[in-house]
Scaffold this motif. Structure first.
Motif, PDB file in Angstrom:
ATOM      1  N   UNK A  18      10.293  18.067  -2.603  1.00 27.80           N
ATOM      2  CA  UNK A  18      10.252  16.617  -2.385  1.00 27.80           C
ATOM      3  C   UNK A  18       9.687  15.896  -3.595  1.00 27.80           C
ATOM      4  N   UNK A  19       8.641  16.475  -4.204  1.00 28.77           N
ATOM      5  CA  UNK A  19       8.070  15.881  -5.408  1.00 28.77           C
ATOM      6  C   UNK A  19       9.088  15.864  -6.547  1.00 28.77           C
ATOM      7  N   UNK A  20       9.803  16.945  -6.714  1.00 25.99           N
ATOM      8  CA  UNK A  20      10.819  17.006  -7.760  1.00 25.99           C
ATOM      9  C   UNK A  20      11.902  15.956  -7.520  1.00 25.99           C
ATOM     10  N   UNK A  21      12.271  15.733  -6.276  1.00 26.98           N
ATOM     11  CA  UNK A  21      13.265  14.710  -5.974  1.00 26.98           C
ATOM     12  C   UNK A  21      12.792  13.328  -6.406  1.00 26.98           C
ATOM     13  N   UNK A  22      11.506  13.046  -6.178  1.00 28.93           N
ATOM     14  CA  UNK A  22      10.959  11.752  -6.587  1.00 28.93           C
ATOM     15  C   UNK A  22      10.947  11.629  -8.112  1.00 28.93           C
ATOM     16  N   UNK A  23      10.439  12.644  -8.777  1.00 29.06           N
ATOM     17  CA  UNK A  23      10.347  12.603 -10.239  1.00 29.06           C
ATOM     18  C   UNK A  23      11.718  12.503 -10.883  1.00 29.06           C
ATOM     19  N   UNK A  24      12.702  13.131 -10.278  1.00 28.49           N
ATOM     20  CA  UNK A  24      14.053  13.204 -10.854  1.00 28.49           C
ATOM     21  C   UNK A  24      14.868  11.951 -10.605  1.00 28.49           C
ATOM     22  N   UNK A  25      14.455  11.124  -9.684  1.00 30.34           N
ATOM     23  CA  UNK A  25      15.263   9.967  -9.277  1.00 30.34           C
ATOM     24  C   UNK A  25      15.426   8.959 -10.427  1.00 30.34           C
TER      25      UNK A  25
ATOM     26  N   UNK B  33      -4.649   8.695 -11.835  1.00 27.85           N
ATOM     27  CA  UNK B  33      -3.461   8.432 -12.647  1.00 27.85           C
ATOM     28  C   UNK B  33      -2.189   8.946 -11.978  1.00 27.85           C
ATOM     29  N   UNK B  34      -2.258  10.121 -11.369  1.00 26.37           N
ATOM     30  CA  UNK B  34      -1.060  10.662 -10.720  1.00 26.37           C
ATOM     31  C   UNK B  34      -0.613   9.760  -9.574  1.00 26.37           C
ATOM     32  N   UNK B  35      -1.557   9.298  -8.770  1.00 25.66           N
ATOM     33  CA  UNK B  35      -1.195   8.413  -7.659  1.00 25.66           C
ATOM     34  C   UNK B  35      -0.602   7.105  -8.171  1.00 25.66           C
ATOM     35  N   UNK B  36      -1.161   6.567  -9.249  1.00 26.65           N
ATOM     36  CA  UNK B  36      -0.650   5.312  -9.807  1.00 26.65           C
ATOM     37  C   UNK B  36       0.806   5.451 -10.255  1.00 26.65           C
ATOM     38  N   UNK B  37       1.077   6.476 -11.035  1.00 23.77           N
ATOM     39  CA  UNK B  37       2.438   6.647 -11.558  1.00 23.77           C
ATOM     40  C   UNK B  37       3.406   7.007 -10.435  1.00 23.77           C
ATOM     41  N   UNK B  38       2.988   7.870  -9.523  1.00 18.45           N
ATOM     42  CA  UNK B  38       3.849   8.253  -8.399  1.00 18.45           C
ATOM     43  C   UNK B  38       4.194   7.020  -7.555  1.00 18.45           C
ATOM     44  N   UNK B  39       3.200   6.188  -7.261  1.00 22.70           N
ATOM     45  CA  UNK B  39       3.440   5.005  -6.432  1.00 22.70           C
ATOM     46  C   UNK B  39       4.439   4.060  -7.099  1.00 22.70           C
ATOM     47  N   UNK B  40       4.287   3.851  -8.401  1.00 22.02           N
ATOM     48  CA  UNK B  40       5.243   2.995  -9.119  1.00 22.02           C
ATOM     49  C   UNK B  40       6.638   3.601  -9.111  1.00 22.02           C
ATOM     50  N   UNK B  41       6.699   4.903  -9.247  1.00 24.22           N
ATOM     51  CA  UNK B  41       8.003   5.581  -9.256  1.00 24.22           C
ATOM     52  C   UNK B  41       8.735   5.392  -7.935  1.00 24.22           C
ATOM     53  N   UNK B  42       8.044   5.588  -6.823  1.00 30.03           N
ATOM     54  CA  UNK B  42       8.730   5.485  -5.535  1.00 30.03           C
ATOM     55  C   UNK B  42       9.132   4.048  -5.222  1.00 30.03           C
ATOM     56  N   UNK B  43       8.521   3.079  -5.888  1.00 37.04           N
ATOM     57  CA  UNK B  43       8.915   1.683  -5.714  1.00 37.04           C
ATOM     58  C   UNK B  43      10.095   1.294  -6.598  1.00 37.04           C
ATOM     59  N   UNK B  44      10.581   2.246  -7.393  1.00 37.66           N
ATOM     60  CA  UNK B  44      11.761   1.986  -8.203  1.00 37.66           C
ATOM     61  C   UNK B  44      11.493   1.555  -9.622  1.00 37.66           C
ATOM     62  N   UNK B  45      10.262   1.738 -10.095  1.00 39.65           N
ATOM     63  CA  UNK B  45       9.912   1.347 -11.463  1.00 39.65           C
ATOM     64  C   UNK B  45      10.573   2.285 -12.465  1.00 39.65           C
TER      65      UNK B  45
ATOM     66  N   UNK C 111       0.877  -1.174   0.000  1.00 41.12           N
ATOM     67  CA  UNK C 111       0.000   0.000   0.000  1.00 41.12           C
ATOM     68  C   UNK C 111       0.914   1.223   0.000  1.00 41.12           C
ATOM     69  N   UNK C 112       0.784   2.064  -1.008  1.00 40.54           N
ATOM     70  CA  UNK C 112       1.650   3.230  -1.134  1.00 40.54           C
ATOM     71  C   UNK C 112       0.839   4.498  -0.901  1.00 40.54           C
ATOM     72  N   UNK C 113       1.278   5.301   0.056  1.00 42.59           N
ATOM     73  CA  UNK C 113       0.686   6.622   0.261  1.00 42.59           C
ATOM     74  C   UNK C 113       1.341   7.605  -0.687  1.00 42.59           C
ATOM     75  N   UNK C 114       0.535   8.438  -1.327  1.00 41.55           N
ATOM     76  CA  UNK C 114       1.081   9.436  -2.245  1.00 41.55           C
ATOM     77  C   UNK C 114       0.505  10.807  -1.902  1.00 41.55           C
ATOM     78  N   UNK C 115       1.155  11.889  -2.332  1.00 44.61           N
ATOM     79  CA  UNK C 115       0.604  13.231  -2.120  1.00 44.61           C
ATOM     80  C   UNK C 115      -0.687  13.476  -2.899  1.00 44.61           C
ATOM     81  N   UNK C 116      -1.037  12.537  -3.775  1.00 41.57           N
ATOM     82  CA  UNK C 116      -2.189  12.723  -4.661  1.00 41.57           C
ATOM     83  C   UNK C 116      -3.350  11.803  -4.300  1.00 41.57           C
ATOM     84  N   UNK C 117      -3.258  11.142  -3.149  1.00 42.08           N
ATOM     85  CA  UNK C 117      -4.299  10.211  -2.752  1.00 42.08           C
ATOM     86  C   UNK C 117      -3.883   8.779  -3.020  1.00 42.08           C
ATOM     87  N   UNK C 118      -4.861   7.886  -2.968  1.00 46.48           N
ATOM     88  CA  UNK C 118      -4.580   6.457  -3.089  1.00 46.48           C
ATOM     89  C   UNK C 118      -4.510   6.026  -4.549  1.00 46.48           C
ATOM     90  N   UNK C 119      -3.586   5.120  -4.880  1.00 50.58           N
ATOM     91  CA  UNK C 119      -3.592   4.504  -6.213  1.00 50.58           C
ATOM     92  C   UNK C 119      -4.838   3.644  -6.405  1.00 50.58           C
TER      93      UNK C 119
END
Length: 279
Positions: free
Chosen positions: A272-279, A64-76, A23-31
């Protein structure tokens, strides 16, 4: 890491050894739901059903934002998105598979289409939204199975949830669209903002309604989709458990030259969001 986003009718993958469900918490709500982390032949993969485990989310309700953000933070780093589509071309026949390379975004109903805004100002290039390395990867695996997969298609994304009128179908053909669907915008563009390689594998279920002898209905769409699903699952198993496409570093550097602001001017949450997107 590869992620599979499952569309209509594809809510799980067979033969995977599940590692955990996250279960991934995102700034955009739940995936759309918990993300399954699994492996096949030692290859790691994440799986997320776009419409939820029970298909409870219509296309305009998907976060959609929560879905992509959650995958990103998991290293996708790569996403293969599976969707059901209508065909706008005679040669793209129901039951066949098509890889989209271009997109026309015709969404009018409000959807959150970008991670940017609120001080985080950027303009990314989406001239070539689909990853060509992933396209060649899927094509090679399909050829090994003697499975026909069309490439180079243009996908037009419409609001739904209703199916289109004949006039709309003819209009889409006129503007150069080959496929019509309801989900890949803004999904493909959010993946680009998150610097994730993206490709869609589309299952043709119908001829939309531009042909007088074939007007789409949900019953017919699901019947044709299910007829093709075993081929898709087999192809996905080959892709997940076999040699992966190289991660295209051009797509992993989308934000280079796109930012209009310096990080030090951002609020803590936007930094913080930019750090995630840039990783």
């Amino acid at each position: 890491m590869l992620a599979i986003i499952g569309g209509t009718g594809l809510y799980h993958l067979d033969h995977l050894s599940v590692i955990d469900t996250v279960e991934v918490d995102t700034p955009f709500g739940a995936p759309s739901g918990p993300i399954v982390r699994a492996e096949l032949n030692g290859q790691a993969v994440c799986f997320l059903p776009r419409h939820g485990r029970h298909h409870q989310f219509l296309p305009h309700e998907v976060n959609y934002r929560a879905n992509i953000y959650a995958l990103k933070v998991l290293g996708v780093t790569q996403i293969l998105a599976v969707s059901a589509v209508g065909s706008l071309r005679e040669h793209l026949q129901p039951g066949q598979l098509v890889l989209a390379s271009q997109y026309i975004d015709l969404i009018k109903y409000p959807r959150e289409k970008t991670f940017f805004g609120g001080g985080l100002s950027a303009h990314i290039s989406t001239a070539e939204p689909a990853c060509p390395d992933m396209t060649r990867w899927v094509q090679k695996a399909a050829d090994t199975r003697n499975l026909l997969v069309h490439t180079g298609a243009t996908y037009a994304c419409v609001d739904g949830p209703r199916l289109g009128t004949k006039a709309e179908s003819e209009f889409l053909r006129t503007i150069g669209a080959d496929l019509v669907g309801m989900t890949q915008a803004p999904e493909v563009f959010l993946a680009r903002e998150a610097q994730i390689n993206y490709l869609s594998l589309n299952i043709v279920t119908d001829y939309d309604c531009w042909r007088d002898d074939d007007h789409a209905s949900i019953a017919a769409i699901m019947a044709r989709f299910n007829d093709t699903l075993d081929h898709v699952r087999g192809l996905l198993s080959d892709l997940v458990g076999g040699e992966r496409a190289p991660v295209n570093n051009i797509y992993r550097r989308t934000l280079e030259g796109a930012l209009m602001v310096r990080r030090e001017t951002l609020s803590p949450d936007k930094a913080a969001l930019l750090d995630v997107l840039s990783a």
